[in-house]
Design a protein around this motif. Sequence first.
Motif, PDB file in Angstrom:
ATOM      1  N   MET A 309     -52.868 -70.935   9.479  1.00 39.40           N
ATOM      2  CA  MET A 309     -52.836 -69.901   8.441  1.00 39.40           C
ATOM      3  C   MET A 309     -54.014 -70.027   7.482  1.00 39.40           C
ATOM      4  SD  MET A 309     -49.967 -68.281   9.232  1.00 39.40           S
ATOM      5  CE  MET A 309     -49.135 -67.519   7.853  1.00 39.40           C
ATOM      6  N   LYS A 315     -54.857 -64.415   9.024  1.00 37.35           N
ATOM      7  CA  LYS A 315     -54.169 -64.112   7.773  1.00 37.35           C
ATOM      8  C   LYS A 315     -53.265 -62.887   7.888  1.00 37.35           C
ATOM      9  CE  LYS A 315     -55.980 -67.151   4.781  1.00 37.35           C
ATOM     10  NZ  LYS A 315     -55.173 -68.104   3.995  1.00 37.35           N
ATOM     11  N   PRO A 317     -50.512 -60.645   9.226  1.00 35.28           N
ATOM     12  CA  PRO A 317     -49.333 -60.872  10.068  1.00 35.28           C
ATOM     13  C   PRO A 317     -49.291 -59.963  11.296  1.00 35.28           C
ATOM     14  CG  PRO A 317     -48.737 -59.795   8.001  1.00 35.28           C
ATOM     15  CD  PRO A 317     -50.147 -60.247   7.857  1.00 35.28           C
ATOM     16  N   ARG A 320     -50.828 -61.833  14.187  1.00 35.51           N
ATOM     17  CA  ARG A 320     -49.896 -62.824  14.729  1.00 35.51           C
ATOM     18  C   ARG A 320     -48.797 -62.142  15.547  1.00 35.51           C
ATOM     19  NH1 ARG A 320     -50.572 -64.414   9.256  1.00 35.51           N
ATOM     20  NH2 ARG A 320     -48.388 -64.027   8.672  1.00 35.51           N
ATOM     21  N   TYR A 457     -41.763 -75.466   7.660  1.00 37.12           N
ATOM     22  CA  TYR A 457     -42.200 -74.229   7.018  1.00 37.12           C
ATOM     23  C   TYR A 457     -42.144 -74.229   5.505  1.00 37.12           C
ATOM     24  CZ  TYR A 457     -41.301 -72.815  11.839  1.00 37.12           C
ATOM     25  OH  TYR A 457     -41.293 -72.748  13.206  1.00 37.12           O
ATOM     26  N   TYR A 468     -48.526 -72.927   5.966  1.00 36.31           N
ATOM     27  CA  TYR A 468     -47.725 -71.744   5.649  1.00 36.31           C
ATOM     28  C   TYR A 468     -47.036 -71.945   4.307  1.00 36.31           C
ATOM     29  CZ  TYR A 468     -43.655 -68.610   5.829  1.00 36.31           C
ATOM     30  OH  TYR A 468     -42.689 -67.671   5.538  1.00 36.31           O
ATOM     31  N   ASN A 470     -44.517 -69.554   1.550  1.00 31.89           N
ATOM     32  CA  ASN A 470     -43.874 -68.323   1.108  1.00 31.89           C
ATOM     33  C   ASN A 470     -42.835 -68.693   0.052  1.00 31.89           C
ATOM     34  OD1 ASN A 470     -42.361 -66.023   0.697  1.00 31.89           O
ATOM     35  ND2 ASN A 470     -42.202 -65.477   2.860  1.00 31.89           N
ATOM     36  N   GLU A 502     -40.690 -62.150   9.480  1.00 29.28           N
ATOM     37  CA  GLU A 502     -41.607 -61.239   8.802  1.00 29.28           C
ATOM     38  C   GLU A 502     -43.011 -61.834   8.716  1.00 29.28           C
ATOM     39  OE1 GLU A 502     -39.905 -60.362   5.012  1.00 29.28           O
ATOM     40  OE2 GLU A 502     -37.922 -59.893   5.829  1.00 29.28           O
ATOM     41  N   ASP A 503     -43.087 -63.148   8.526  1.00 27.64           N
ATOM     42  CA  ASP A 503     -44.384 -63.810   8.372  1.00 27.64           C
ATOM     43  C   ASP A 503     -44.940 -64.332   9.695  1.00 27.64           C
ATOM     44  OD1 ASP A 503     -44.258 -63.337   5.663  1.00 27.64           O
ATOM     45  OD2 ASP A 503     -43.385 -65.296   5.209  1.00 27.64           O
ATOM     46  N   PRO A 505     -45.258 -67.507  11.127  1.00 23.16           N
ATOM     47  CA  PRO A 505     -46.251 -68.589  11.121  1.00 23.16           C
ATOM     48  C   PRO A 505     -46.393 -69.260  12.482  1.00 23.16           C
ATOM     49  CG  PRO A 505     -44.232 -69.293  10.044  1.00 23.16           C
ATOM     50  CD  PRO A 505     -44.086 -67.831  10.298  1.00 23.16           C
TER      51      PRO A 505
END
Length: 542
Positions: A309, A315, A317, A320, A457, A468, A470, A502-503, A505
């Motif tokens: 990341m 970067k 999403p 990814r 995470y 990562y 969040n 949603e992310d 990683p």
Amino acid sequence: MRKGRLAALVAAPLAVALLATGCGGGGSGSGEDGIISLHWSEPENPLVPANTTEEMGSFIVDAMFTGLVKYRATDMAVENAVAQSIETTDNQNYTIKLKPGWTFHDGSPVKAKNFVDAWNYSAYGPNGMQGASFFEQIDGYDALQSEDPDEDGPAEAPKPPTDKLSGLNVVDDNTFTVKLKTPLTIFPVMLGYSAYMPLPDSFFRDPKAFEAHPVGNGPFRFENRSPNVELNVMKYDQYAGDDKPQINGAKFKVYNELDAAYQDLISGNLDFLEAMPVSALVGDKWKQDLGERAHQKPGLLIQTIGFPMYDERFKNPLVRKAISMSIDRKTVTQQVFAGSRDPMDGFATPAVEGYRPNQCGEACTFNPEKAKQYLQQAGGFQGPLILQSNSDGGHSEWMQAVAAQIRQNLGVDAQFVPQPTFSEFLNQRRAFQMDGPFRSGWKADYPNIETFLTQMYRTGTSSNDYQYSNPAFDAALDKANAAPTVEAATAAYADAEKLLAEDLPVIPLWTQPVQYGFSEKIANGEVLANRRLDLTTVTLNP
């Protein structure tokens, strides 16, 4: 791996490597009565429990140390071990009483202070223990940390104001208390993990001497070690646990290739192999070769590909997500693993408490057309796309297959570039120097879904090799930690897991059963869902 635990291997000169494969060796790998041989790879670090966060090191630590609780081999259920009781009224303040009579392998008694001293040492930032973040929930942890003002620059990090966790207090030889920053309902479940093991007084007098000859309190004691060749443990006659060993010892033999270990298992030069090479899975060859000595059970193991990341190219999403949706997991599991893997639909295995189906949603669904659309929306990708893994753990075949699918389905120049050894690969990961997506499989440390979430995470934790972060995910974990019951906490951890989709990683790929084999020398032995052979359960054929 979690850390989730992953297999490790250190590079060896050719002559040593040939010796380590066991080719031409004697029967059962050792010629000594009552001693079994196991496949092994050199661990990443010296065998200090809180600094051992990968799979191969953990095999030794789990044989040599016993914690406050243990995980039953048949079903990973939590049982008291050194702990007589672990009591709390608020899930934040715990009183832990030890069973009397436990000793370390040097004969010294296991006291409450041995747990407290070990936890303080492990949590103290300057000591650099990889499992330090397992203590972050204990009151006072932040005061044991300091930040390097210029990272790798000339300035040094200031010394923390204290080296003692304010949340730990020794009451007497057999009792200590733990105060956490906030409630952590599953804290007792976690206490069988290696980071929480006790250390003898001799460790603190001379840590380097301990690294050369580790001293535990478990069913097996360290005997000797030949780097890149083997490590030997022998049963500890004064072991205080109920699960006393029925074998005399174990020889952990270093192999550079899983296929070589498999051939030794077939020929009787190895007694236990915890995973089958890809070549043996085709047509269920391993079951034909081993017969009744081939075993399989649901596992707490997953395979993922992580994103760096910190690399600007990853970067977005949508980039990814596009890469994830270009991978046909079902086809890879069928063609490479002969159907012995199950595509993942979330970030944990169905075998763990708290699993919730389809947590990953669209991102884990094979849809090459949609993947191309997402990549176009993200502005495309300037290749090549480098995928990396170690080549000594049986991962090359599937990594090549994944790279080929990304090329074909996404139109990106994906290339698999292997690293020779796990040690080199892991060092690059932890230095945040990866050139592209990388293998990041995980093995559960304890039987709760939290083990698949926090250390990988949460911001700044021990196995977050992706960098990562969040705040919403961290807050969701905090909420789960403070739930009033284990059941409520488990459900809340699953809520936190949903945020990862949603992310993204990492790319969830597939779950892995535990597929293992014994030689004819072994009559019985229980293997945990994290594929560790419980040496105390092993019995031998006459």
